[in-house]
Design an enzyme around this catalytic site. Structure first.
Site, PDB file in Angstrom:
ATOM      1  N   HIS A  99       0.830  -1.208   0.000  1.00 53.96           N
ATOM      2  CA  HIS A  99       0.000   0.000   0.000  1.00 53.96           C
ATOM      3  C   HIS A  99       0.862   1.254   0.000  1.00 53.96           C
ATOM      4  O   HIS A  99       1.966   1.261   0.541  1.00 53.96           O
ATOM      5  CB  HIS A  99      -0.966   0.033   1.190  1.00 53.96           C
ATOM      6  N   HIS A 101       0.613   5.308   1.151  1.00 53.62           N
ATOM      7  CA  HIS A 101      -0.110   6.350   1.879  1.00 53.62           C
ATOM      8  C   HIS A 101      -0.062   7.618   1.020  1.00 53.62           C
ATOM      9  O   HIS A 101       1.007   7.985   0.533  1.00 53.62           O
ATOM     10  CB  HIS A 101       0.577   6.674   3.207  1.00 53.62           C
TER      11      HIS A 101
HETATM   12  P1  AMP Z   1       1.402   0.709   7.542  1.00 52.50           P
HETATM   13  O1  AMP Z   1       1.919   1.044   8.908  1.00 52.50           O
HETATM   14  O2  AMP Z   1       2.183   1.393   6.454  1.00 52.50           O
HETATM   15  O3  AMP Z   1       1.303  -0.791   7.325  1.00 52.50           O
HETATM   16  O4  AMP Z   1      -0.017   1.345   7.453  1.00 52.50           O
HETATM   17  C1  AMP Z   1      -1.218   0.654   7.629  1.00 52.50           C
HETATM   18  C2  AMP Z   1      -2.303   1.698   7.634  1.00 52.50           C
HETATM   19  O5  AMP Z   1      -3.535   1.021   7.514  1.00 52.50           O
HETATM   20  C3  AMP Z   1      -2.353   2.525   8.911  1.00 52.50           C
HETATM   21  O6  AMP Z   1      -2.214   3.912   8.595  1.00 52.50           O
HETATM   22  C4  AMP Z   1      -3.746   2.209   9.475  1.00 52.50           C
HETATM   23  O7  AMP Z   1      -4.363   3.332  10.083  1.00 52.50           O
HETATM   24  C5  AMP Z   1      -4.491   1.737   8.250  1.00 52.50           C
HETATM   25  N1  AMP Z   1      -5.598   0.828   8.508  1.00 52.50           N
HETATM   26  C6  AMP Z   1      -5.596  -0.270   9.295  1.00 52.50           C
HETATM   27  N2  AMP Z   1      -6.784  -0.880   9.264  1.00 52.50           N
HETATM   28  C7  AMP Z   1      -7.567  -0.161   8.420  1.00 52.50           C
HETATM   29  C8  AMP Z   1      -8.920  -0.278   7.977  1.00 52.50           C
HETATM   30  N3  AMP Z   1      -9.728  -1.281   8.375  1.00 52.50           N
HETATM   31  N4  AMP Z   1      -9.403   0.646   7.127  1.00 52.50           N
HETATM   32  C9  AMP Z   1      -8.605   1.675   6.719  1.00 52.50           C
HETATM   33  N5  AMP Z   1      -7.330   1.833   7.093  1.00 52.50           N
HETATM   34  C10 AMP Z   1      -6.806   0.931   7.931  1.00 52.50           C
END
Ligand code: AMP
Ligand code: ZN
Length: 132
Positions: A99, A101
Site C-alpha cells: 500500500h 499512503h
Molecule cells: P502501515 O503502517 O504502512 O502498514 O499502514 C497501515 C495503515 O492502515 C495505517 O495507517 C492504518 O491506520 C491503516 N488501517 C488499518 N486498518 C484499516 C482499515 N480497516 N481501514 C482503513 N485503514 C486501515
C-alpha cells in the site's frame, strides 16, 4: 490471502470508505488518518509489499495515486503531498499487503518529517559505487 486485512477490504468483507476503484486497484480512507484526507492505495492482487509486487501492479497503483491527489486538491485544498510506502516491520509496516499512503499537506501544517544525518562526500561516493 484469506487472513489479510486489505484483501478483505478489496472483497468487501471488511467495510471501508472507498474513493477510487478500477480493475487493478482500490483506494480508501485511512481509518487513523495522519491528516484529514489521508488515503491508502492498494493493488487488488495480494503482495506483501512494494519489493514483492509486480511492476504492472505498481504502474496501476501509481496511476491511481495521481487520481487520488487530484481528488484531494479538489476536496481538502491539498497544497502538497507525502506519498509513502512502509516496507517491512523495521520501516513501520503494520499491514502486510502492498500500500501507498497519500497524505495531503498544507503550508505550515506542522507535520514533522525525518531528521537528516551529516555524511562526508567520500561516504556517499563509496556507498553509491557499491550500490551501482
Ligand atoms: P502501515 O503502517 O504502512 O502498514 O499502514 C497501515 C495503515 O492502515 C495505517 O495507517 C492504518 O491506520 C491503516 N488501517 C488499518 N486498518 C484499516 C482499515 N480497516 N481501514 C482503513 N485503514 C486501515
Ligand atoms: Zn492482501
Amino acid at each position: 490471502m484469506s487472513d489479510c486485512l486489505f484483501c478483505k477490504i478489496v472483497s468487501g468483507e471488511i467495510p471501508s470508505h472507498k474513493v477510487y476503484e478500477d480493475d487493478h486497484v482500490v483506494s480508501f480512507l485511512d481509518i487513523h488518518p495522519v491528516k484529514i484526507g489521508h488515503t491508502l492505495v492498494i493493488p487488488k492482487k495480494h503482495s506483501v509489499n512494494l519489493v514483492e509486487s509486480s511492476v504492472e501492479d505498481l504502474t496501476h497503483v501509481m496511476t491511481a495515486v495521481k487520481e487520488v491527489m487530484k481528488g484531494l486538491i479538489r476536496t481538502v485544498d491539498a497544497e502538497g503531498f507525502n506519498v509513502t510506502s512502509n516496507i517491512g516491520q523495521s520501516a513501520g509496516q503494520a499491514v502486510f499487503h502492498t500500500h501507498f499512503h497519500v497524505i495531503p499537506r498544507h503550508n505550515g501544517d506542522g507535520l514533522a518529517m525525518w531528521a537528516h544525518k551529516e555524511v562526508t562526500q567520500e561516504e556517499l561516493a563509496v556507498l553509491a559505487q557499491r550500490m551501482r
